[in-house]
Motif scaffolding. Structure first.
Motif, PDB file in Angstrom:
ATOM      1  N   MET A 198      22.423 146.122 -11.092  1.00  0.00           N
ATOM      2  CA  MET A 198      21.681 147.377 -11.036  1.00  0.00           C
ATOM      3  C   MET A 198      21.834 148.058  -9.683  1.00  0.00           C
ATOM      4  SD  MET A 198      20.398 147.921 -14.003  1.00  0.00           S
ATOM      5  CE  MET A 198      19.326 149.295 -13.599  1.00  0.00           C
ATOM      6  N   THR A 199      21.928 147.261  -8.634  1.00  0.00           N
ATOM      7  CA  THR A 199      22.095 147.853  -7.302  1.00  0.00           C
ATOM      8  C   THR A 199      23.422 148.597  -7.199  1.00  0.00           C
ATOM      9  OG1 THR A 199      20.751 146.100  -6.301  1.00  0.00           O
ATOM     10  CG2 THR A 199      22.185 147.379  -4.837  1.00  0.00           C
ATOM     11  N   LYS A 200      24.492 147.988  -7.726  1.00  0.00           N
ATOM     12  CA  LYS A 200      25.810 148.625  -7.681  1.00  0.00           C
ATOM     13  C   LYS A 200      25.854 149.872  -8.557  1.00  0.00           C
ATOM     14  CE  LYS A 200      28.530 144.517  -6.529  1.00  0.00           C
ATOM     15  NZ  LYS A 200      29.616 143.592  -6.953  1.00  0.00           N
ATOM     16  N   ILE A 201      25.157 149.826  -9.692  1.00  0.00           N
ATOM     17  CA  ILE A 201      25.099 151.000 -10.567  1.00  0.00           C
ATOM     18  C   ILE A 201      24.402 152.152  -9.842  1.00  0.00           C
ATOM     19  CG2 ILE A 201      24.094 151.939 -12.690  1.00  0.00           C
ATOM     20  CD1 ILE A 201      24.490 149.150 -13.940  1.00  0.00           C
ATOM     21  N   ALA A 202      23.299 151.834  -9.157  1.00  0.00           N
ATOM     22  CA  ALA A 202      22.565 152.856  -8.405  1.00  0.00           C
ATOM     23  C   ALA A 202      23.424 153.436  -7.282  1.00  0.00           C
ATOM     24  CB  ALA A 202      21.281 152.257  -7.843  1.00  0.00           C
ATOM     25  N   GLU A 203      24.156 152.561  -6.607  1.00  0.00           N
ATOM     26  CA  GLU A 203      25.026 153.022  -5.513  1.00  0.00           C
ATOM     27  C   GLU A 203      26.127 153.931  -6.047  1.00  0.00           C
ATOM     28  OE1 GLU A 203      26.354 149.403  -3.806  1.00  0.00           O
ATOM     29  OE2 GLU A 203      24.520 149.070  -2.618  1.00  0.00           O
ATOM     30  N   LYS A 204      26.644 153.615  -7.207  1.00  0.00           N
ATOM     31  CA  LYS A 204      27.691 154.439  -7.816  1.00  0.00           C
ATOM     32  C   LYS A 204      27.153 155.828  -8.147  1.00  0.00           C
ATOM     33  CE  LYS A 204      30.811 154.478 -11.813  1.00  0.00           C
ATOM     34  NZ  LYS A 204      31.239 153.733 -13.035  1.00  0.00           N
ATOM     35  N   PHE A 230      15.654 150.656 -18.415  1.00  0.00           N
ATOM     36  CA  PHE A 230      16.786 150.939 -17.537  1.00  0.00           C
ATOM     37  C   PHE A 230      16.530 152.209 -16.727  1.00  0.00           C
ATOM     38  CE2 PHE A 230      20.870 152.799 -16.488  1.00  0.00           C
ATOM     39  CZ  PHE A 230      21.563 151.724 -15.963  1.00  0.00           C
ATOM     40  N   GLY A 231      16.016 153.242 -17.383  1.00  0.00           N
ATOM     41  CA  GLY A 231      15.727 154.501 -16.706  1.00  0.00           C
ATOM     42  C   GLY A 231      14.721 154.339 -15.588  1.00  0.00           C
ATOM     43  N   ALA A 232      13.692 153.513 -15.843  1.00  0.00           N
ATOM     44  CA  ALA A 232      12.662 153.280 -14.824  1.00  0.00           C
ATOM     45  C   ALA A 232      13.251 152.589 -13.597  1.00  0.00           C
ATOM     46  CB  ALA A 232      11.534 152.428 -15.422  1.00  0.00           C
ATOM     47  N   ILE A 233      14.158 151.627 -13.824  1.00  0.00           N
ATOM     48  CA  ILE A 233      14.780 150.915 -12.703  1.00  0.00           C
ATOM     49  C   ILE A 233      15.653 151.865 -11.890  1.00  0.00           C
ATOM     50  CG2 ILE A 233      16.384 149.078 -12.069  1.00  0.00           C
ATOM     51  CD1 ILE A 233      15.469 147.575 -14.594  1.00  0.00           C
ATOM     52  N   ILE A 234      16.420 152.715 -12.584  1.00  0.00           N
ATOM     53  CA  ILE A 234      17.304 153.665 -11.903  1.00  0.00           C
ATOM     54  C   ILE A 234      16.488 154.657 -11.060  1.00  0.00           C
ATOM     55  CG2 ILE A 234      18.841 155.644 -12.284  1.00  0.00           C
ATOM     56  CD1 ILE A 234      20.226 152.959 -12.484  1.00  0.00           C
ATOM     57  N   GLU A 235      15.385 155.145 -11.604  1.00  0.00           N
ATOM     58  CA  GLU A 235      14.539 156.078 -10.848  1.00  0.00           C
ATOM     59  C   GLU A 235      13.997 155.414  -9.584  1.00  0.00           C
ATOM     60  OE1 GLU A 235      11.462 157.964 -13.028  1.00  0.00           O
ATOM     61  OE2 GLU A 235      12.836 159.416 -13.972  1.00  0.00           O
ATOM     62  N   GLU A 236      13.627 154.153  -9.704  1.00  0.00           N
ATOM     63  CA  GLU A 236      13.076 153.439  -8.556  1.00  0.00           C
ATOM     64  C   GLU A 236      14.137 153.228  -7.478  1.00  0.00           C
ATOM     65  OE1 GLU A 236      11.027 149.085  -7.547  1.00  0.00           O
ATOM     66  OE2 GLU A 236      11.165 149.793  -9.622  1.00  0.00           O
ATOM     67  N   LEU A 237      15.390 152.956  -7.910  1.00  0.00           N
ATOM     68  CA  LEU A 237      16.460 152.668  -6.952  1.00  0.00           C
ATOM     69  C   LEU A 237      17.092 153.924  -6.351  1.00  0.00           C
ATOM     70  CD1 LEU A 237      18.337 149.766  -8.815  1.00  0.00           C
ATOM     71  CD2 LEU A 237      16.830 149.557  -6.824  1.00  0.00           C
ATOM     72  N   THR A 238      17.033 155.037  -7.077  1.00  0.00           N
ATOM     73  CA  THR A 238      17.748 156.243  -6.617  1.00  0.00           C
ATOM     74  C   THR A 238      16.854 157.441  -6.365  1.00  0.00           C
ATOM     75  OG1 THR A 238      18.117 157.047  -8.877  1.00  0.00           O
ATOM     76  CG2 THR A 238      19.765 155.533  -7.967  1.00  0.00           C
ATOM     77  N   ASN A 239      15.677 157.433  -6.977  1.00  0.00           N
ATOM     78  CA  ASN A 239      14.777 158.586  -6.936  1.00  0.00           C
ATOM     79  C   ASN A 239      15.364 159.797  -7.663  1.00  0.00           C
ATOM     80  OD1 ASN A 239      12.216 159.584  -6.198  1.00  0.00           O
ATOM     81  ND2 ASN A 239      13.084 160.716  -4.464  1.00  0.00           N
ATOM     82  N   PHE A 240      16.319 159.516  -8.587  1.00  0.00           N
ATOM     83  CA  PHE A 240      16.917 160.581  -9.395  1.00  0.00           C
ATOM     84  C   PHE A 240      15.995 160.932 -10.553  1.00  0.00           C
ATOM     85  CE2 PHE A 240      21.695 159.669  -8.414  1.00  0.00           C
ATOM     86  CZ  PHE A 240      21.460 160.022  -7.095  1.00  0.00           C
ATOM     87  N   ASP A 241      16.093 162.167 -11.006  1.00  0.00           N
ATOM     88  CA  ASP A 241      15.364 162.609 -12.193  1.00  0.00           C
ATOM     89  C   ASP A 241      16.142 162.150 -13.429  1.00  0.00           C
ATOM     90  OD1 ASP A 241      13.616 163.838 -13.900  1.00  0.00           O
ATOM     91  OD2 ASP A 241      14.407 165.856 -13.591  1.00  0.00           O
TER      92      ASP A 241
END
Length: 319
Positions: A198-204, A230-241
């Motif tokens: 998940m960290t690498k996905i967020a970095e990408k 999955f969406g909740a994790i991505i928002e937490e790692l990237t702060n993306f909408d």
């Protein structure tokens, strides 16, 4: 063999009706009688069986779902339930059975085979997870349904500059996610058969934004996790909408594609040919565009495998 039965079981898949039609008309062409078993193994146990003629399957090749209907049946997993099913088949004088469905349906056919009743399995599932065949009936239609949804979602994702997560079906198989993700140009594809970070996905995703990328499409197979999680994790790692679309059962519906209609017709007809030769305990499939058959017990013992090179290609093209 002069009298056979046909049933559909488990989750419905576009093209099942085309397969039923092929079984019925192929059998009648060879002077055999065909009986339809309604509501899968549940209907088999309870004797919901009717004789089918040419008209019974008229004008159904283009229809999604299954005219024989389907139902889950825990009772058929028991020895007592299986014996009840065989009693009903013998009551109607049915000498062989064509079972159209996924791995659960094949388990039922395998049980009947082990009790000495000739069965032939026809792979009908959008998951494309049946060993021994490159494609299952319904996969191509479901794939095109998902791709159509991705194309529409991309329009909105681009307009609002958002990251969209699309959750697709497939249970423990990632074929639908992989094929649709590759065809739909997804930035990331998560499947049960491959590890992910998940960290690498967020970095990408962050790198994409830094070079001016305005939106992203991520395909998540339901066997990995829910799209919402999955969406909740991505928002937490990237702060993306982010936004999540769960396609759900719409993937099972719709008129089957030409590819699924032809595949279903070929597989259904070959199943009848096997029973005409008194060959039970078989499953039919397609390999390199040739119709094949194999031992159903051996097939169920093999694990489902993903096309690893295709998965690698999806990663290479989504840089």
């Amino acid at each position: 063999m002069k009298r056979i039965g046909v049933l559909t079981s488990g989750g419905d898949a576009p093209g099942m009706n085309a397969a039923v039609r092929a079984v019925v008309r192929k059998a009648i062409y060879h002077d055999m009688e065909v009986f339809g078993v309604y509501q899968g193994y549940h209907g088999l146990i309870n004797g919901h069986i009717e004789k089918l003629d040419r008209g019974s399957v008229g004008d159904i090749i283009h229809r999604g779902g299954t005219i024989l209907r389907s139902a889950r049946c825990l009772e058929f997993k028991t020895l007592e339930g299986q014996k009840k099913g065989i009693e009903q088949l013998e009551k109607f004088g049915i000498e062989g059975l064509v079972v159209i469905g996924g791995d659960g349906s094949y388990m039922g056919a395998k049980a009947l085979t082990e009790h000495g009743f000739p069965c032939v399995g026809v792979p009908g599932t959008i998951d494309n997870d049946i060993p021994g065949t490159e494609f299952t009936i319904g996969f191509d239609t479901a794939l095109n349904t998902v791709i159509d949804a991705i194309d529409k979602i991309r329009d909105t994702a681009s307009s609002h500059e958002r990251t969209f997560i699309v959750e697709v079906m497939g249970r423990h198989a990632g074929d639908l996610a992989l094929w649709s993700g590759l065809a739909g140009g997804a930035e990331t594809i998560l499947i049960p058969e491959a590890p992910y970070d998940m960290t690498k996905i967020a970095e990408k995703l962050k790198r994409g934004q830094e070079r001016g990328k305005k939106h992203s499409i991520i395909i998540v197979a339901e066997g990995v996790m829910t799209g919402a999680k999955f969406g909740a994790i991505i928002e937490e790692l990237t702060n993306f909408d982010t936004r999540v679309s769960v396609l759900g059962h719409m993937q099972r519906g719709g008129s089957p594609t030409a590819s699924d209609r032809v595949l279903a017709s070929r597989l259904g007809a070959h199943a009848v040919e096997l029973l005409m030769e008194h060959k039970g305990g078989r499953a039919v499939g397609i390999e390199q565009n040739q119709i094949v058959d194999y031992d159903i017990i051996e097939a169920l013992a093999k694990p489902h495998k993903i096309d690893q090179r295709m998965y690698e290609l999806s990663q290479e093209l989504s840089i």
